[in-house]
Design a protein around this motif. Structure first.
Motif, short mmCIF file in Angstrom:
data_model
loop_
_atom_site.label_atom_id
_atom_site.label_comp_id
_atom_site.label_asym_id
_atom_site.label_seq_id
_atom_site.Cartn_x
_atom_site.Cartn_y
_atom_site.Cartn_z
N VAL A 11 2.71 -5.43 10.75
CA VAL A 11 2.78 -4.40 9.73
C VAL A 11 4.24 -4.20 9.34
O VAL A 11 5.12 -4.18 10.21
CB VAL A 11 2.20 -3.06 10.25
CG1 VAL A 11 2.28 -1.98 9.16
CG2 VAL A 11 0.77 -3.23 10.74
N PRO A 69 0.09 -5.93 5.69
CA PRO A 69 0.34 -4.74 4.86
C PRO A 69 1.82 -4.37 4.85
O PRO A 69 2.50 -4.43 5.88
CB PRO A 69 -0.48 -3.66 5.55
CG PRO A 69 -0.51 -4.07 6.99
CD PRO A 69 -0.52 -5.58 6.99
N LEU A 89 0.84 -1.20 0.00
CA LEU A 89 0.00 0.00 0.00
C LEU A 89 0.87 1.25 0.00
O LEU A 89 1.93 1.27 0.63
CB LEU A 89 -0.90 0.02 1.25
CG LEU A 89 -1.83 -1.19 1.43
CD1 LEU A 89 -2.26 -1.30 2.88
CD2 LEU A 89 -3.04 -1.07 0.50
N LEU A 103 -7.92 -6.63 5.89
CA LEU A 103 -6.66 -7.32 6.21
C LEU A 103 -6.74 -8.03 7.55
O LEU A 103 -6.15 -9.10 7.72
CB LEU A 103 -5.51 -6.30 6.20
CG LEU A 103 -5.24 -5.58 4.88
CD1 LEU A 103 -4.07 -4.61 5.01
CD2 LEU A 103 -4.97 -6.58 3.76
N VAL A 129 -2.97 2.02 10.38
CA VAL A 129 -2.63 0.63 10.07
C VAL A 129 -1.79 0.04 11.20
O VAL A 129 -2.02 -1.11 11.64
CB VAL A 129 -1.86 0.56 8.73
CG1 VAL A 129 -1.33 -0.85 8.48
CG2 VAL A 129 -2.75 1.00 7.58
N VAL A 132 3.52 -0.95 3.90
CA VAL A 132 3.23 0.44 3.57
C VAL A 132 4.51 1.11 3.05
O VAL A 132 5.52 1.14 3.74
CB VAL A 132 2.71 1.21 4.80
CG1 VAL A 132 2.38 2.66 4.41
CG2 VAL A 132 1.47 0.53 5.38
#
Length: 393
Positions: free
Chosen positions: A234, A204, A173, A197, A227, A206
């Motif tokens: 993450v 994710p 993302l 998610l 997030v 990012v």
């Protein structure tokens, strides 16, 4: 041995740079390369960076190696910049060779954890995302993102596609200022992505390359912070190239948020191991510049002010271009340019229209019609607007 090597496909953006240099026409406009330029066409050294470098030159007593993960001070400063006051007890991090290096290390880490993963990546995305994954042999799926009709996010299609990611897969993302489109998710849409998610167990990744260039340093980090708070695992790849203007210093960071202390420690050890395998100790000069700025309130305030100057300059150019196009075309179909954020917008032009603008008006942009707003100034905006209309967009 070397004669058996196969020719590699040249990078399209780098090829465009060479074509631009070779063009002898006066008034040519470079909207291709993703580098910030001021109204005089210069990529400046920021005031705070110059002051920090002077201080480092005066005070530094050694050029010995730092740790495999980079200095703790840099990692803490960047964690604060990216995550704000988000809990950091489950955070692991390593300094990287630019944001690109952070992306590569994130994908290497994910593959170590799950050799069978698939990466879900937006269509379109920064071309080097796909290049890195292809080189690594990672399977990937492109999820629908950009609506060529509205020049906005096709959010319903995006949700349908990322919902297909499985547990342990990666969903890549863009944290803000989507490259190449400039079209961003709203915070409410980010919350829906987080819920998808959370349900699937996909992780994710990012990519935060333009913090400060969209809606502000804090606002541009809001989605990433949501997030980080909303999911147990993450990965965040952040770059200092744009917002500190230290492109050639190759300064980035990979942050991993893990589900518990044991997983955090495993991630920290694995990321340090990957640094050792790929380049050993990360470069320090850019990281030391960033640390010096973020730890000194006066330098930090001056840096924030200069980033805000860059941001508002980009917004003013967007507003001017949208206004010029509204006047020339007699319609509001180009108003999306003012709504987009960051350095880039995607016009939705065909490759033939892009080629026509290059041949007829010496305007250089990537073949998919991504244009770098920072390549413009108040005098060149009307030139681009006329070329866009004359090309038949």
């Amino acid at each position: 041995m070397l004669s058996s090597l196969q020719p590699q496909a040249p990078d399209k953006i780098l090829m465009l740079m060479e074509e631009f240099k070779a063009d002898s026409r006066q008034g040519k406009i470079d909207l291709g390369v993703g580098v910030y330029k001021d109204p005089q066409g210069v990529t400046p050294v920021m005031r705070a960076v110059k002051a920090a470098e002077k201080r480092i030159w005066e005070e530094q007593t050694t050029k010995a190696y730092t740790g495999l993960a980079g200095t703790p001070e840099y990692r803490a400063a960047m964690a604060g910049l990216v995550l704000g006051d988000a809990p950091k007890d489950r955070l692991a991090s390593v300094a990287s060779v630019g944001g690109t290096g952070a992306i590569r290390q994130a994908l290497e880490l994910a593959r170590l954890a799950n050799p069978d993963l698939t990466v879900y990546v937006s269509d379109p995305t920064w071309p080097n995302h796909l290049s890195i994954m292809k080189f690594m042999g990672l399977p990937f799926v492109e999820y629908r993102y950009f609506d060529n009709e509205t020049r906005g996010v096709d959010f319903e299609a995006m949700k349908d596609d990322i919902a297909k990611a499985g547990k342990g897969d990666i969903v890549l993302l863009h944290g803000c200022c989507h490259n190449p489109t400039g079209a961003n998710l709203t915070l409410d849409q980010w919350r829906e992505v987080i819920a998808i998610l959370e349900k699937s167990g996909a992780v994710p990744l990012v990519d935060l390359a333009y913090q400060g260039f969209g809606d502000g340093i804090e606002a541009d980090a809001e989605a990433t912070r949501l997030v980080a708070k909303g999911l147990p695992e993450v990965l965040i790849a952040a770059s200092c190239s744009k917002n500190f203007g230290i492109y050639r210093e190759r300064t980035g960071i990979l942050i991993a948020l893990a589900d518990g202390e044991q997983a955090r420690d495993l991630a920290q050890g694995s990321m340090a191991y990957l640094n050792r395998q790929n380049f050993s100790f990360p470069p320090d000069h850019g990281a030391r510049i960033v640390t010096t700025i973020l730890e000194d309130q006066a330098l930090k305030s001056d840096w924030q002010a200069e980033v805000e100057e860059i941001r508002t300059t980009l917004l003013a150019l967007r507003e001017q271009l949208a206004s010029e196009l509204r006047d020339l075309s007699g319609s509001d179909r180009f108003d999306f340019i003012a709504r987009h954020r960051g350095m880039f917008s995607r016009l939705g032009a065909t490759p033939e229209q892009v080629a026509a603008m290059r041949e007829d008006a010496a305007i250089y942009m990537v073949g998919d019609s991504r244009l770098n707003i920072a390549g413009l100034n108040r005098e060149t905006v009307p030139v681009l607007a006329r070329a866009i209309v004359e090309a038949g967009l």
